[in-house]
Design an enzyme around this catalytic site. Sequence first.
Site, PDB file in Angstrom:
ATOM      1  NE  ARG A 258      -4.230  -1.366  -0.039  1.00 57.95           N
ATOM      2  CZ  ARG A 258      -4.252  -2.269  -1.013  1.00 57.95           C
ATOM      3  NH1 ARG A 258      -3.250  -2.380  -1.845  1.00 57.95           N
ATOM      4  NH2 ARG A 258      -5.309  -3.047  -1.156  1.00 57.95           N
ATOM      5  CD  GLU A 287      -1.696   4.027  -5.961  1.00 54.10           C
ATOM      6  OE1 GLU A 287      -2.853   3.642  -6.237  1.00 54.10           O
ATOM      7  OE2 GLU A 287      -0.789   3.244  -5.659  1.00 54.10           O
ATOM      8  CG  HIS A 305      -2.150   0.135  -7.151  1.00 56.91           C
ATOM      9  ND1 HIS A 305      -2.685   0.879  -6.121  1.00 56.91           N
ATOM     10  CD2 HIS A 305      -2.334  -1.164  -6.789  1.00 56.91           C
ATOM     11  CE1 HIS A 305      -3.175   0.070  -5.192  1.00 56.91           C
ATOM     12  NE2 HIS A 305      -2.980  -1.180  -5.574  1.00 56.91           N
TER      13      HIS A 305
END
Length: 344
Positions: A258, A287, A305
């Site tokens: 994460r 993000e 990601h």
Amino acid sequence: MASKPIVLHIGDPVKFNTSLYEQLSQQFTIIRPSEAERQREPFLQALREKKWGDFSAVLRPWWATGGEMGRWDKELIPLLPSSMKVYASAGAGFDWADVDLMAEAGILYCNGASASSEAVADMALYHILSVFRNMQWSNMAARSQDRAQFVDAHTNAPFTAHNPRGHTLGVVGLGNIGYTIATKAFAAFGMKIIYSDPFPKMPEQEAAIGARRVEMDDLLAQADCVVLAAPGAGGKKILDAEKIRKMKRGSRLVNIARGSLVDQEAVADALEEGILFAAGLDVHENEPEVSVRLVKNRNATLTCHTAGGALETTIGFEELSMKNVLAVLTGQNPLTPVNKHLFK
């Protein structure tokens, strides 16, 4: 005749495991709120009004949708009906849900980590290889269309590149994904494995990959490359500026967990100061924005990601979320419970 249990399906329709969804449709009453109904305030109001009745499960089979209402927190969870038994979601992480609070309410949270283990572990190996072999430097130079940059990378990158073999890999979080990463790194690269996790692996599991469990600070001090594979830290950062300064000088960092677990500006500082030699980040703190300092740094390998982004993962997420709902509502054990150990 007793009415069927209600399952609240949030997010897009099922795309792949349609026969399994049909099975659920026959056994349960499935309600799928619209996108407008899934926005935070309308969703909370619908729960207050019991718009969808006393549902027994929440199904989120597609990780990219179904999160419009935001985090399942102390404002939202108390509004859930007492009949709710399980929230089964696609995705490996669970930072969108307070799983501790869910456990207090008697609600199981099930994720899809096991469906993404292979893809995420493969991406981790890509980043490990990149940070050891200066692959981002070489990649940027090859795409630059600049002769001088190409020659510079060709000539000079090998002097700071290393084979991963024999180096120590420190895995933070040796769950399904972390253990798969360690297994692949041990078998493919011949790396030494140390790990930090509140739950130790069985002795035979450790022996299979030559793994040794250590405290977090010891891992940071010993590892030539640290891989973050922890699902979350209760909103806290695992690697802030202070922790990063405890890392072995000239070591490498890979994060496929994460973005919120790492202070990215501190990572940029550490790269510039030589505390870190290289970093490989698939996830980012803000993000979809990516740190400009890291974008410009040739020792920072960056991806969008996409560690779990294989078709097999998406299909597996769908299947696992539905099978968890089916299992719990038919009185069987959940397949991938995250918070079962927190139940009183």
